[in-house]
Design a protein around this motif. Structure first.
Motif, PDB file in Angstrom:
ATOM      1  N   SER A   1      46.277  48.144  51.484  1.00  0.00           N
ATOM      2  CA  SER A   1      46.159  49.487  52.058  1.00  0.00           C
ATOM      3  C   SER A   1      47.124  49.690  53.227  1.00  0.00           C
ATOM      4  O   SER A   1      47.478  50.803  53.555  1.00  0.00           O
ATOM      5  CB  SER A   1      44.719  49.743  52.510  1.00  0.00           C
ATOM      6  N   ASN A   2      47.540  48.588  53.872  1.00  0.00           N
ATOM      7  CA  ASN A   2      48.641  48.663  54.831  1.00  0.00           C
ATOM      8  C   ASN A   2      49.458  47.385  54.661  1.00  0.00           C
ATOM      9  O   ASN A   2      49.161  46.579  53.784  1.00  0.00           O
ATOM     10  CB  ASN A   2      48.127  48.825  56.279  1.00  0.00           C
ATOM     11  N   ASP A   3      50.476  47.225  55.463  1.00  0.00           N
ATOM     12  CA  ASP A   3      51.360  46.076  55.250  1.00  0.00           C
ATOM     13  C   ASP A   3      50.928  44.838  56.025  1.00  0.00           C
ATOM     14  O   ASP A   3      51.708  43.915  56.194  1.00  0.00           O
ATOM     15  CB  ASP A   3      52.804  46.434  55.614  1.00  0.00           C
ATOM     16  N   ARG A   4      49.684  44.828  56.497  1.00  0.00           N
ATOM     17  CA  ARG A   4      49.138  43.607  57.093  1.00  0.00           C
ATOM     18  C   ARG A   4      48.086  43.110  56.119  1.00  0.00           C
ATOM     19  O   ARG A   4      47.039  43.738  55.942  1.00  0.00           O
ATOM     20  CB  ARG A   4      48.539  43.856  58.470  1.00  0.00           C
ATOM     21  N   LEU A   5      48.334  42.021  55.463  1.00  0.00           N
ATOM     22  CA  LEU A   5      47.565  41.620  54.287  1.00  0.00           C
ATOM     23  C   LEU A   5      46.315  40.821  54.626  1.00  0.00           C
ATOM     24  O   LEU A   5      46.328  39.962  55.511  1.00  0.00           O
ATOM     25  CB  LEU A   5      48.452  40.781  53.355  1.00  0.00           C
ATOM     26  N   ARG A   6      45.248  41.104  53.862  1.00  0.00           N
ATOM     27  CA  ARG A   6      44.015  40.317  53.962  1.00  0.00           C
ATOM     28  C   ARG A   6      43.471  40.085  52.565  1.00  0.00           C
ATOM     29  O   ARG A   6      43.545  40.960  51.690  1.00  0.00           O
ATOM     30  CB  ARG A   6      42.945  41.033  54.793  1.00  0.00           C
ATOM     31  N   LEU A   7      42.903  38.900  52.372  1.00  0.00           N
ATOM     32  CA  LEU A   7      42.235  38.613  51.105  1.00  0.00           C
ATOM     33  C   LEU A   7      41.035  39.528  50.942  1.00  0.00           C
ATOM     34  O   LEU A   7      40.305  39.803  51.898  1.00  0.00           O
ATOM     35  CB  LEU A   7      41.749  37.163  51.065  1.00  0.00           C
ATOM     36  N   THR A   8      40.802  40.004  49.731  1.00  0.00           N
ATOM     37  CA  THR A   8      39.582  40.746  49.430  1.00  0.00           C
ATOM     38  C   THR A   8      38.479  39.751  49.087  1.00  0.00           C
ATOM     39  O   THR A   8      38.722  38.548  48.936  1.00  0.00           O
ATOM     40  CB  THR A   8      39.810  41.680  48.232  1.00  0.00           C
ATOM     41  N   ASP A   9      37.240  40.250  48.939  1.00  0.00           N
ATOM     42  CA  ASP A   9      36.144  39.382  48.510  1.00  0.00           C
ATOM     43  C   ASP A   9      36.467  38.767  47.153  1.00  0.00           C
ATOM     44  O   ASP A   9      36.176  37.584  46.908  1.00  0.00           O
ATOM     45  CB  ASP A   9      34.834  40.184  48.416  1.00  0.00           C
ATOM     46  N   LEU A  10      37.079  39.559  46.273  1.00  0.00           N
ATOM     47  CA  LEU A  10      37.456  39.049  44.957  1.00  0.00           C
ATOM     48  C   LEU A  10      38.490  37.932  45.085  1.00  0.00           C
ATOM     49  O   LEU A  10      38.408  36.908  44.395  1.00  0.00           O
ATOM     50  CB  LEU A  10      38.012  40.185  44.102  1.00  0.00           C
ATOM     51  N   GLY A  11      39.453  38.111  45.994  1.00  0.00           N
ATOM     52  CA  GLY A  11      40.470  37.086  46.196  1.00  0.00           C
ATOM     53  C   GLY A  11      39.864  35.785  46.702  1.00  0.00           C
ATOM     54  O   GLY A  11      40.281  34.693  46.296  1.00  0.00           O
ATOM     55  N   ARG A  12      38.870  35.892  47.568  1.00  0.00           N
ATOM     56  CA  ARG A  12      38.206  34.688  48.074  1.00  0.00           C
ATOM     57  C   ARG A  12      37.444  33.971  46.968  1.00  0.00           C
ATOM     58  O   ARG A  12      37.410  32.742  46.916  1.00  0.00           O
ATOM     59  CB  ARG A  12      37.268  35.053  49.230  1.00  0.00           C
ATOM     60  N   VAL A  13      36.810  34.743  46.087  1.00  0.00           N
ATOM     61  CA  VAL A  13      36.111  34.137  44.956  1.00  0.00           C
ATOM     62  C   VAL A  13      37.092  33.392  44.061  1.00  0.00           C
ATOM     63  O   VAL A  13      36.826  32.269  43.619  1.00  0.00           O
ATOM     64  CB  VAL A  13      35.357  35.215  44.146  1.00  0.00           C
ATOM     65  N   VAL A  14      38.234  34.012  43.796  1.00  0.00           N
ATOM     66  CA  VAL A  14      39.257  33.371  42.948  1.00  0.00           C
ATOM     67  C   VAL A  14      39.742  32.081  43.597  1.00  0.00           C
ATOM     68  O   VAL A  14      39.850  31.042  42.942  1.00  0.00           O
ATOM     69  CB  VAL A  14      40.434  34.327  42.699  1.00  0.00           C
ATOM     70  N   LEU A  15      40.030  32.133  44.898  1.00  0.00           N
ATOM     71  CA  LEU A  15      40.512  30.946  45.589  1.00  0.00           C
ATOM     72  C   LEU A  15      39.465  29.845  45.580  1.00  0.00           C
ATOM     73  O   LEU A  15      39.777  28.666  45.409  1.00  0.00           O
ATOM     74  CB  LEU A  15      40.912  31.291  47.020  1.00  0.00           C
ATOM     75  N   PHE A  16      38.200  30.228  45.755  1.00  0.00           N
ATOM     76  CA  PHE A  16      37.124  29.232  45.684  1.00  0.00           C
ATOM     77  C   PHE A  16      37.090  28.587  44.307  1.00  0.00           C
ATOM     78  O   PHE A  16      36.941  27.379  44.166  1.00  0.00           O
ATOM     79  CB  PHE A  16      35.777  29.889  45.980  1.00  0.00           C
ATOM     80  N   GLY A  17      37.242  29.402  43.268  1.00  0.00           N
ATOM     81  CA  GLY A  17      37.237  28.870  41.915  1.00  0.00           C
ATOM     82  C   GLY A  17      38.403  27.947  41.636  1.00  0.00           C
ATOM     83  O   GLY A  17      38.291  27.009  40.840  1.00  0.00           O
ATOM     84  N   LEU A  18      39.525  28.186  42.290  1.00  0.00           N
ATOM     85  CA  LEU A  18      40.699  27.326  42.108  1.00  0.00           C
ATOM     86  C   LEU A  18      40.580  26.024  42.889  1.00  0.00           C
ATOM     87  O   LEU A  18      41.351  25.110  42.696  1.00  0.00           O
ATOM     88  CB  LEU A  18      41.963  28.070  42.569  1.00  0.00           C
ATOM     89  N   GLY A  19      39.589  25.955  43.778  1.00  0.00           N
ATOM     90  CA  GLY A  19      39.447  24.773  44.629  1.00  0.00           C
ATOM     91  C   GLY A  19      39.690  25.191  46.057  1.00  0.00           C
ATOM     92  O   GLY A  19      40.827  25.351  46.465  1.00  0.00           O
ATOM     93  N   GLN A  20      38.601  25.411  46.825  1.00  0.00           N
ATOM     94  CA  GLN A  20      38.718  26.054  48.124  1.00  0.00           C
ATOM     95  C   GLN A  20      39.548  25.268  49.127  1.00  0.00           C
ATOM     96  O   GLN A  20      40.030  25.806  50.099  1.00  0.00           O
ATOM     97  CB  GLN A  20      37.311  26.287  48.702  1.00  0.00           C
ATOM     98  N   GLU A  21      39.738  23.980  48.875  1.00  0.00           N
ATOM     99  CA  GLU A  21      40.561  23.209  49.797  1.00  0.00           C
ATOM    100  C   GLU A  21      42.033  23.539  49.618  1.00  0.00           C
ATOM    101  O   GLU A  21      42.882  23.062  50.342  1.00  0.00           O
ATOM    102  CB  GLU A  21      40.351  21.708  49.573  1.00  0.00           C
ATOM    103  N   GLY A  22      42.357  24.361  48.609  1.00  0.00           N
ATOM    104  CA  GLY A  22      43.747  24.734  48.396  1.00  0.00           C
ATOM    105  C   GLY A  22      44.389  23.865  47.344  1.00  0.00           C
ATOM    106  O   GLY A  22      43.794  22.937  46.824  1.00  0.00           O
ATOM    107  N   PRO A  23      45.626  24.142  46.975  1.00  0.00           N
ATOM    108  CA  PRO A  23      46.315  23.384  45.954  1.00  0.00           C
ATOM    109  C   PRO A  23      46.506  21.931  46.359  1.00  0.00           C
ATOM    110  O   PRO A  23      46.539  21.598  47.541  1.00  0.00           O
ATOM    111  CB  PRO A  23      47.680  24.086  45.860  1.00  0.00           C
TER     112      PRO A  23
END
Length: 279
Positions: A83-105
């Motif tokens: 919605s502006n050029d300062r980016l934030r993860l959405t709730d959906l994005g956090r769910v996806v990241l958790f599913g990929l392994g919340q500790e990161g790649p």
């Protein structure tokens, strides 16, 4: 099957790391990091031929379209708020990241998140806490104010089977009685051992893993979802200190005996451990 490509996963993990530390990057910043996570090394071309393979291909292939910008792609799939050029993860994005392994790649050079911020407004606060506690295996939760109504969560969602609580705080007598009832009535709580100590040394909350790993909890488990707090990984020497000190308190603490229905709670809430060698 790979759910997302490595550079998209990298961008999500990086954005989460920045957001959780109060930084909302621009889309250009995120795109650059996704494309170039590390400084490029020197590039050479053959002095004999004087033309690189990339240059040869550029002469024989016509570019049909430009590559997608990572930030724009993440916005289109709803994982990042554009919605502006300062980016934030959405709730959906956090769910996806958790599913990929919340500790990161896990690929070399990709960012990992050692500390986790649990915000009251984060719908995944309890999910993140559960993941950390569950990772402790058959370890120990140290939380002086741990409440009896959280026993079902601990038993059903984790394999932690030792809990060290305090018998000194103002609500301790009531909580110990209710804890005894919970241990005697909650399904599968019979293999959960709760001990109470009156030692003033019990203060900081933490999870001691079965492998000796320690995670510090910024607040009592009871405050997650209501207060801003964090889970932190201390350095090895601090881990050793907490581990040895709380294991010593565990050995001298009193066992909270399960309260069977119909049994008077006054004699069952806390049973001091007998003197002698501890196992």
């Amino acid at each position: 099957m790979e759910l997302v490509s490595a550079h998209v996963h990298r961008a999500l993990a990086y954005l989460r790391l920045l957001n959780d530390n109060g930084v909302d990057p621009s889309s250009a910043h995120l795109d650059f990091f996704a494309r170039e996570p590390d400084p490029k090394g020197a590039e050479y071309r053959s002095a004999m031929f004087g033309t690189s393979i990339a240059h040869i291909l550029s002469l024989t292939e016509e570019k049909v379209r430009d590559a997608d910008r990572v930030a724009e792609y993440l916005g289109k799939v709803g994982w990042v708020d554009l919605s502006n050029d300062r980016l934030r993860l959405t709730d959906l994005g956090r769910v996806v990241l958790f599913g990929l392994g919340q500790e990161g790649p896990t690929e070399p050079g990709l960012p990992t998140v050692a500390d986790i911020v649990l915000e009251p407004t984060d719908p995944l606060a309890w999910v993140n806490l559960t993941r950390v506690v569950a990772a402790a295996g058959g370890g120990m939760l140290v939380d002086g104010y741990f409440k009896p109504d959280l026993v079902p969560w601990l038993v059903e969602s984790t394999t932690v089977r030792r809990v060290l609580i305090s018998s000194k705080h103002p609500q301790a007598k009531r909580d110990l009685g209710l804890m005894a009832v919970a241990l005697g009535t909650v399904p599968n709580a019979d293999d959960l051992e709760v001990r109470a100590t009156d030692s003033p040394e019990l203060h900081d909350r933490c999870v001691v893993g079965a492998d000796g790993d320690v995670r510090l909890l910024g607040s009592s488990v009871n405050g997650v979802g209501r207060n801003l707090t964090a889970i932190m990984k201390p350095d090895p020497e601090v881990m050793r200190f907490y581990r040895s000190r709380y294991e010593a308190l565990w050995k001298t603490a009193s066992v909270v005996e399960p309260q069977a229905p119909g049994r008077p709670p006054a004699t069952a809430a806390v049973e001091p451990r007998k003197a002698g060698p501890q196992t």
